[in-house]
Write a protein that holds these residues in place. Structure first.
Motif, PDB file in Angstrom:
ATOM      1  N   PRO A   1      40.533  28.004  38.680  1.00 37.90           N
ATOM      2  CA  PRO A   1      39.409  28.934  38.854  1.00 37.90           C
ATOM      3  C   PRO A   1      39.773  30.395  38.605  1.00 37.90           C
ATOM      4  CG  PRO A   1      40.095  28.002  40.971  1.00 37.90           C
ATOM      5  CD  PRO A   1      40.813  27.249  39.908  1.00 37.90           C
ATOM      6  N   ASN A   2      41.035  30.760  38.858  1.00 40.88           N
ATOM      7  CA  ASN A   2      41.438  32.161  38.632  1.00 40.88           C
ATOM      8  C   ASN A   2      41.369  32.540  37.157  1.00 40.88           C
ATOM      9  OD1 ASN A   2      41.939  32.892  41.295  1.00 40.88           O
ATOM     10  ND2 ASN A   2      44.003  32.032  41.260  1.00 40.88           N
ATOM     11  N   ALA A   3      41.484  31.538  36.276  1.00 38.71           N
ATOM     12  CA  ALA A   3      41.396  31.810  34.843  1.00 38.71           C
ATOM     13  C   ALA A   3      39.944  31.916  34.376  1.00 38.71           C
ATOM     14  CB  ALA A   3      42.113  30.709  34.055  1.00 38.71           C
ATOM     15  N   VAL A   4      39.021  31.459  35.215  1.00 45.46           N
ATOM     16  CA  VAL A   4      37.597  31.462  34.862  1.00 45.46           C
ATOM     17  C   VAL A   4      36.874  32.665  35.467  1.00 45.46           C
ATOM     18  CG1 VAL A   4      35.430  30.157  35.032  1.00 45.46           C
ATOM     19  CG2 VAL A   4      37.599  28.941  34.697  1.00 45.46           C
ATOM     20  N   LEU A   5      37.203  32.988  36.720  1.00 45.95           N
ATOM     21  CA  LEU A   5      36.511  34.058  37.435  1.00 45.95           C
ATOM     22  C   LEU A   5      37.073  35.420  37.054  1.00 45.95           C
ATOM     23  CD1 LEU A   5      36.334  32.337  40.933  1.00 45.95           C
ATOM     24  CD2 LEU A   5      34.458  32.620  39.313  1.00 45.95           C
TER      25      LEU A   5
ATOM     26  N   TYR B   1      34.121  39.660  45.877  1.00 46.56           N
ATOM     27  CA  TYR B   1      34.898  39.487  44.641  1.00 46.56           C
ATOM     28  C   TYR B   1      35.786  38.239  44.760  1.00 46.56           C
ATOM     29  CZ  TYR B   1      33.326  44.135  43.296  1.00 46.56           C
ATOM     30  OH  TYR B   1      32.539  45.199  42.954  1.00 46.56           O
ATOM     31  N   PRO B   2      36.224  37.684  43.625  1.00 45.72           N
ATOM     32  CA  PRO B   2      37.004  36.441  43.676  1.00 45.72           C
ATOM     33  C   PRO B   2      38.208  36.479  44.617  1.00 45.72           C
ATOM     34  CG  PRO B   2      36.339  36.860  41.416  1.00 45.72           C
ATOM     35  CD  PRO B   2      35.906  38.064  42.226  1.00 45.72           C
ATOM     36  N   HIS B   3      38.918  37.619  44.694  1.00 48.17           N
ATOM     37  CA  HIS B   3      40.130  37.661  45.520  1.00 48.17           C
ATOM     38  C   HIS B   3      39.834  37.533  47.008  1.00 48.17           C
ATOM     39  CE1 HIS B   3      38.939  41.943  45.898  1.00 48.17           C
ATOM     40  NE2 HIS B   3      39.573  41.880  47.049  1.00 48.17           N
ATOM     41  N   GLN B   4      38.550  37.637  47.386  1.00 43.11           N
ATOM     42  CA  GLN B   4      38.175  37.539  48.797  1.00 43.11           C
ATOM     43  C   GLN B   4      37.875  36.103  49.218  1.00 43.11           C
ATOM     44  OE1 GLN B   4      35.205  40.846  48.120  1.00 43.11           O
ATOM     45  NE2 GLN B   4      35.922  41.511  50.135  1.00 43.11           N
ATOM     46  N   PHE B   5      38.174  35.144  48.342  1.00 46.69           N
ATOM     47  CA  PHE B   5      37.940  33.730  48.646  1.00 46.69           C
ATOM     48  C   PHE B   5      39.245  32.949  48.551  1.00 46.69           C
ATOM     49  CE2 PHE B   5      33.918  35.382  47.135  1.00 46.69           C
ATOM     50  CZ  PHE B   5      32.978  34.795  47.976  1.00 46.69           C
TER      51      PHE B   5
END
Length: 580
Positions: A120-124, A172-176
């Motif tokens: 998911p980190n490569a997508v978000l 934001y993504p890093h908060q999940f």
């Protein structure tokens, strides 16, 4: 480039009326500097409506290329032949995907079929909120009303189980967490209600508890969204848990396909049988044998051996930054590891497993308590005094690809600790010994001059093991060494690890979230949860009669590679979750 010239849109034909998608004689080749390489060779299978189809096989078998072909998400170097027919969500027409024009292709992606990627980190995108990123797909398909966009985004986030979606839509993504990010990626795929979800290794790097939640979510896509799911995985437990039908691939070919019970209980092909035999199972101890077939056993009982590692009240705290409070990663932990013993350390991500391993290796300072490693106290140790001890400690990293220097050959990487500790003056001087090390881990000497990227994942992990053993350490820290490997490759690495451990007799802390793997190897098991040891005992006792509710939840979350048994297992997990 597609060699098929059929009309891309046709009325529904009888042969596909019960199928959402049909792959017919599909071949995919990639042009490289060395010439054309065929990744998929003339494969055919169907995806029925409202069905979960699993595609299983080793790395390089063509699983991901098959999934990407279904939405024509291939690089320009790819050449395709054959046909892929996809029935539209409303059932009014059949699309021949490989012949679609760009405009029709863009409409099809998201609307008719959507992809859930492995990482998911490569997508978000880290600079946009997750709400904006989900809305982006809706905007691309014509929705423009701001209130409608936000309402639909919040609704899909709630359906995939993101808590407090109305607030967190602006995060934001890093908060999940990792599992929540995977849920968000699934929400992005589901938001346009496509008929087909393509899930490429969606649970590979996740803890067993989070993995169970993601599989329930994909099951929801079939049962409540009426979608079909094509799931790609190398985990046979996942296949047993979620799929209705299975396609087994090997080296670009479909070697077997059928319903899930036929594949597990009556496999026809030798490759399928080998794949199933390689799957680790709870209660199945790993036995290694010599060339004569005789089981190799340790010369002495580990319980009678000296203590290599002893922790009393071990605490590791990470200081807070920017007014954030300190984070206690490991809390007041007691344990010991005997020489020649394998101690398994299991728990979810964030439980403190890797921090404990790094503290033992002297890579992380401890905050309180006592930690004696090979006779040296680690609380307040001086690097200058501890450095000679480092030669007695080997570390096997989770991802050898990132722990190896990509600019150095395998020989240079494996010889590095030998040069650092001045056992040899140069790589050339150490070459004979490095060759012996590679042969010990069943890699040919010819691999010495290769670079890390020229080796497969399993080969890199063997080379990583050779480097960890180069200095003949008396203690090995193995941090998730098999988590990203195919089951067949994992089985070979575990066999090798067990044989070397029995022959050499090193003490070992084996860190993993896979309970079946640790049950095969470990003498004792420690279960960590939120920095504390919640259960600790003999491997058989922990696996067969767990006392702590968290341990029971971990065991119930582990998918069993047996469809009938897994159904009971899943019911047991849901009962445990109700009790929380």
């Amino acid at each position: 480039m597609n060699q098929n010239t059929d009309d891309s849109r046709t009325s529904i034909s009888n042969h596909t009326s019960n199928n959402l998608a049909q792959i017919k004689n599909l071949s995919v080749s990639f042009m490289t500097d060395a010439g054309s390489i065929r990744a998929i060779d003339n494969i055919s299978f169907t995806i029925p409506k409202k069905t979960v189809v699993g595609v299983v096989g080793e790395s390089g078998s063509g699983k991901s290329v098959t999934a990407r072909s279904i939405i024509k998400l291939l690089p320009e170097t790819a050449t395709t032949a054959g046909a892929i027919y996809l029935t539209s969500r409303d059932g009014s027409q059949e699309l021949e995907v490989l012949s679609l024009k760009l405009e029709d292709l863009q409409h099809m992606r998201g609307q008719e079929a959507a992809m859930v990627f492995q990482e998911p980190n490569a997508v978000l995108n880290p600079v946009y909120t997750i709400g904006w990123q989900i809305e982006e797909g809706l905007r691309a398909h014509g929705m423009s009303d701001k209130h409608e966009l936000r309402a639909k985004t919040i609704d899909i986030l709630e359906k995939v189980g993101i808590p407090d979606a109305k607030t967190r839509v602006d995060y934001y993504p890093h908060q999940f967490s990792g599992g929540q990010k995977q849920r968000i990626v699934i929400a992005m795929a589901l938001v346009l209600n496509p008929g087909l979800i393509l899930a490429d290794e969606p649970t590979t790097a996740l803890d067993v508890t989070v993995q169970a939640e993601i599989l329930d979510l994909l099951r929801l896509a079939r049962d409540e969204f009426d979608a079909s799911v094509l799931i790609i995985t190398h985990n046979m437990g996942v296949i047993a848990d979620i799929t209705d039908q299975v396609v087994v691939m090997y080296r670009g070919h479909v070697v077997e396909q059928g319903d899930v019970e036929q594949i597990f209980y009556h496999p026809q092909e030798e490759y399928t049988k080998r794949l199933l035999a390689a799957v680790p199972r709870i209660g199945q101890k790993l036995v290694v044998r010599n060339d004569s077939g005789v089981a190799i056993e340790r010369k002495a009982d580990w319980r009678t051996q000296p203590i290599a590692v002893e922790a009393k009240g071990l605490t590791v705290t990470y200081p807070g930054h920017l007014l954030q409070p300190d984070f206690v990663a490991v809390k007041n932990v007691d344990f010991e590891i005997h020489q020649s013993e394998v101690l398994g350390l299991v728990g979810e991500s964030g439980s403190g497993k890797s921090t404990t391993g790094r503290a033992i290796a002297g890579l992380q300072r401890i905050s309180d308590g006592s930690l004696k490693v090979l006779g040296s106290e680690m609380n307040g140790f001086k690097e200058r005094e501890f450095k000679p001890k480092r030669a007695d400690i080997g570390f096997v990293f989770q991802d050898p690809g990132s722990s190896f220097n990509p600019l150095m050959t395998i020989a240079e990487n494996v010889a590095e600790p030998l040069l650092v500790h001045k056992k040899y003056s140069s790589v050339a001087d150490a070459s004979d010994y490095v060759g012996d090390l590679l042969e010990m881990v069943q890699l040919p000497r010819t691999y010495m001059n290769r670079f890390p990227h020229e080796l497969s994942g399993g080969q890199r992990q063997r080379a990583s093991l050779a480097r960890a053993l180069a200095l003949k350490p008396s203690l090995i820290i193995a941090d998730e060494p098999t988590s990203a490997l195919d089951v067949s490759v994992q089985a070979k690495v575990l066999q090798l690890f067990k044989r070397l451990q029995v022959e050499i007799g090193f003490a070992c802390l084996f860190i993993t979230h896979d309970l079946a793997v640790v049950d095969m190897l470990a003498d004792r098991i420690m279960v960590m949860h939120k920095g504390s040891i919640v259960e600790h005992g003999e491997a058989g006792q922990i696996m067969q009669n767990p006392q702590n509710p968290y341990t029971r939840k971990l065991l119930a979350s582990l998918p069993v590679p047996d469809p009938r048994e897994q159904r009971k297992h899943r019911e047991q997990l849901h009962e445990l979750l109700k009790q929380e």
